[in-house]
Design an enzyme around this catalytic site. Sequence first.
Site, mmCIF file in Angstrom:
data_model
loop_
_atom_site.group_PDB
_atom_site.id
_atom_site.type_symbol
_atom_site.label_atom_id
_atom_site.label_comp_id
_atom_site.label_asym_id
_atom_site.label_seq_id
_atom_site.Cartn_x
_atom_site.Cartn_y
_atom_site.Cartn_z
ATOM 1 N N GLY A 145 0.856 -1.184 -0.092
ATOM 2 C CA GLY A 145 -0.015 -0.117 -0.034
ATOM 3 C C GLY A 145 1.009 1.225 0.116
ATOM 4 N N SER A 167 -6.039 0.325 12.766
ATOM 5 C CA SER A 167 -6.868 1.530 13.015
ATOM 6 C C SER A 167 -7.938 1.696 14.230
ATOM 7 C CB SER A 167 -7.991 1.403 11.878
ATOM 8 O OG SER A 167 -8.717 2.696 11.798
ATOM 9 N N TYR A 170 -15.341 -2.110 7.812
ATOM 10 C CA TYR A 170 -14.018 -1.804 8.226
ATOM 11 C C TYR A 170 -13.578 -2.202 9.499
ATOM 12 C CZ TYR A 170 -10.098 1.950 8.636
ATOM 13 O OH TYR A 170 -8.926 2.362 8.567
ATOM 14 N N GLY A 205 -0.600 7.844 0.538
ATOM 15 C CA GLY A 205 -1.202 7.834 1.985
ATOM 16 C C GLY A 205 -0.024 7.569 2.835
ATOM 17 N N GLY A 209 1.266 4.503 3.621
ATOM 18 C CA GLY A 209 2.263 3.636 2.927
ATOM 19 C C GLY A 209 3.538 4.635 2.354
HETATM 20 N N1 LIG Z 1 -6.047 7.974 6.800
HETATM 21 C C1 LIG Z 1 -6.252 7.570 8.024
HETATM 22 O O1 LIG Z 1 -6.603 8.658 8.849
HETATM 23 C C2 LIG Z 1 -6.403 6.129 8.485
HETATM 24 C C3 LIG Z 1 -6.585 6.042 9.785
HETATM 25 C C4 LIG Z 1 -6.437 4.824 10.395
HETATM 26 C C5 LIG Z 1 -5.973 3.757 9.454
HETATM 27 N N2 LIG Z 1 -5.655 3.981 8.635
HETATM 28 C C6 LIG Z 1 -5.175 2.781 7.678
HETATM 29 O O2 LIG Z 1 -4.008 3.189 7.064
HETATM 30 C C7 LIG Z 1 -3.660 2.306 5.755
HETATM 31 C C8 LIG Z 1 -3.424 3.073 4.639
HETATM 32 O O3 LIG Z 1 -4.446 3.845 4.409
HETATM 33 P P1 LIG Z 1 -4.294 5.332 3.768
HETATM 34 O O4 LIG Z 1 -5.115 6.327 4.817
HETATM 35 O O5 LIG Z 1 -3.018 5.629 3.534
HETATM 36 O O6 LIG Z 1 -5.355 5.347 2.311
HETATM 37 P P2 LIG Z 1 -4.598 5.261 0.946
HETATM 38 O O7 LIG Z 1 -3.905 6.737 0.710
HETATM 39 O O8 LIG Z 1 -5.882 5.203 0.127
HETATM 40 O O9 LIG Z 1 -3.667 4.234 0.747
HETATM 41 C C9 LIG Z 1 -4.144 2.781 0.519
HETATM 42 C C10 LIG Z 1 -3.021 2.154 0.015
HETATM 43 O O10 LIG Z 1 -3.537 0.605 -0.309
HETATM 44 C C11 LIG Z 1 -3.634 0.439 -1.766
HETATM 45 N N3 LIG Z 1 -4.570 -0.441 -1.962
HETATM 46 C C12 LIG Z 1 -6.120 -0.238 -1.804
HETATM 47 N N4 LIG Z 1 -6.485 -1.213 -2.414
HETATM 48 C C13 LIG Z 1 -5.656 -2.322 -2.938
HETATM 49 C C14 LIG Z 1 -5.785 -3.405 -3.493
HETATM 50 N N5 LIG Z 1 -7.074 -4.174 -3.573
HETATM 51 N N6 LIG Z 1 -4.529 -4.044 -3.734
HETATM 52 C C15 LIG Z 1 -3.435 -3.563 -3.604
HETATM 53 N N7 LIG Z 1 -3.171 -2.218 -2.868
HETATM 54 C C16 LIG Z 1 -4.211 -1.801 -2.727
HETATM 55 C C17 LIG Z 1 -3.724 1.602 -2.432
HETATM 56 O O11 LIG Z 1 -3.103 1.499 -3.706
HETATM 57 P P3 LIG Z 1 -3.699 2.578 -4.723
HETATM 58 O O12 LIG Z 1 -2.892 3.812 -4.692
HETATM 59 O O13 LIG Z 1 -3.342 1.825 -6.082
HETATM 60 O O14 LIG Z 1 -4.993 3.022 -4.717
HETATM 61 C C18 LIG Z 1 -2.761 2.649 -1.607
HETATM 62 O O15 LIG Z 1 -1.501 2.558 -2.026
HETATM 63 C C19 LIG Z 1 -5.156 1.490 5.781
HETATM 64 O O16 LIG Z 1 -4.689 0.115 6.492
HETATM 65 C C20 LIG Z 1 -5.933 2.279 6.581
HETATM 66 O O17 LIG Z 1 -7.131 1.372 7.290
HETATM 67 C C21 LIG Z 1 -5.846 5.367 7.790
#
Ligand SMILES: NC(=O)c1ccc[n+]([C@@H]2O[C@H](COP(=O)([O-])OP(=O)(O)OC[C@H]3O[C@@H](n4cnc5c(N)ncnc54)[C@H](OP(=O)(O)O)[C@@H]3O)[C@@H](O)[C@H]2O)c1
Length: 309
Positions: A36, A164, A190, A40, A42
Site C-alpha cells: 500500500g 486503525s 471496516y 497516504g 504507506g
Molecule cells: N487515513 C487515515 O486517517 C487512517 C486512519 C486509520 C487507519 N488507516 C489505515 O492506513 C492504511 C493506509 O490507508 P491510507 O489512509 O494511507 O489510504 P490510501 O491513501 O488510500 O492508501 C491505501 C493504499 O492501499 C492500496 N490499495 C488499496 N486497495 C488495494 C488493493 N486491492 N490491492 C493493492 N493495494 C491496494 C492503495 O493503492 P492505490 O494507490 O493503487 O489506490 C494505496 O497504496 C489502511 O490500512 C487504513 O485502514 C488510515
Amino acid sequence: MAKRRVPDELAFLVNRRAAQRTTDASMAGKVCVVSGSTSGVGLATVRRLARGGAHIVLVCRNREKAEAVRTEITEQHGVPVGVVLADFSDLDTVRAAAGTLLAGYPRIDVLVNSVGLHSTSRIITSVGFELVFCVNHLGPFLLTYLLLERMRQSAPSRIIQVNSEGHRFGGLDLEDLDWKRRRYKGLKSYGASKIAQLLTVWEFADRLKGSNVTINAMHPGDVRTNIGNNNGPLYRWWLHNVTWHALKDPVISGEALYYLAAAPELAEVSGRFFHLTIDEKPAAHALDRELGRRVWDLSLRMTGLSPGL
Ligand SMILES: NC(=O)c1ccc[n+]([C@@H]2O[C@H](COP(=O)([O-])OP(=O)(O)OC[C@H]3O[C@@H](n4cnc5c(N)ncnc54)[C@H](OP(=O)(O)O)[C@@H]3O)[C@@H](O)[C@H]2O)c1
C-alpha cells in the site's frame, strides 16, 4: 489536585494529541517491504524509511504509480527501490508477490502492511470474499504468513500491521463475514477487518516468541490520504470539503512507522497496539483470545494455508 485517569476506551483521544516519540536510529541497508505504498500512510512511510537509508520494496497494485514513487525515492534518497505487484483483492496475486519477494530478497528486515480501504457499499470479490475484509485483513495476513520464515532467518526483524482506531466500531461476525445476513455498513465492515487483523497479530506474536521477530499493530493518526476516494460522489464531497480539513498530514504516520520499525527500545516489544507511537489498550472485543483462535483458523482456511505455524 490529582489528575483524573482517562478510561482505557477513551485513551485514544489523549494519545492523538500527545507528543509522539521519534528516533534517529539508522535504517541503512535494511530491506523494508511496504504494501500500500503508492499513497497516504504507506507512501509517507517509504519516504521516511528511504531518508533513513533503507532499501525499499514497494508492494503495489498499480505499476505506473509504483514507478513514480520509485523515481521520486531514487532521485531524492539514492537508495535501491524494488517494485512487486499484487492486488490484495485477489489472493493469488498476493501469493505470487510473496514468491517474488522470497526469490528476490534473501533477507527482509521490516514488513509494513499499509494496504487498505473503506467502502460504503458491499462488494464481493471474484472468489466470494467481502472486499474490505479481503484487502484489509486476508491479503496482509497471507503476505505476512508467507514471509515469516524469511523474517525469522533475517532476525532481528519487525512486522507492523497498519491497523486503525476503527477497530472500535465493532462489526466482526464470524458467521456472516460477507454481510449476507446483515445490512452492510461501511464503518462496521471496516471495523470487522481491523478487529480480525488485531486478533491475528496477538496470535502471530505468540507463535514468534523467542524468534527475535516482532509483530505489532498501529493506528497511523487521523490523516489526509486517499482513503474513501473509491466511494460515491456525496461521500467524496464530504471527505474533501469537510473531513479533510480536520485531518493531519500523513507525514506524522511515516514518522511513527519509522519509529516502530527502527527504535532500539522496541527491539523486543511484540504483540502490542500503538496509537502512532504510544502503546494503547485496544477495545475489549479485539482482546478476546478465544475469538482470536477462531479468526486465526478461519484466516488460514480462507487464504488456503495449512496450519503449520
Ligand atoms: N487515513 C487515515 O486517517 C487512517 C486512519 C486509520 C487507519 N488507516 C489505515 O492506513 C492504511 C493506509 O490507508 P491510507 O489512509 O494511507 O489510504 P490510501 O491513501 O488510500 O492508501 C491505501 C493504499 O492501499 C492500496 N490499495 C488499496 N486497495 C488495494 C488493493 N486491492 N490491492 C493493492 N493495494 C491496494 C492503495 O493503492 P492505490 O494507490 O493503487 O489506490 C494505496 O497504496 C489502511 O490500512 C487504513 O485502514 C488510515
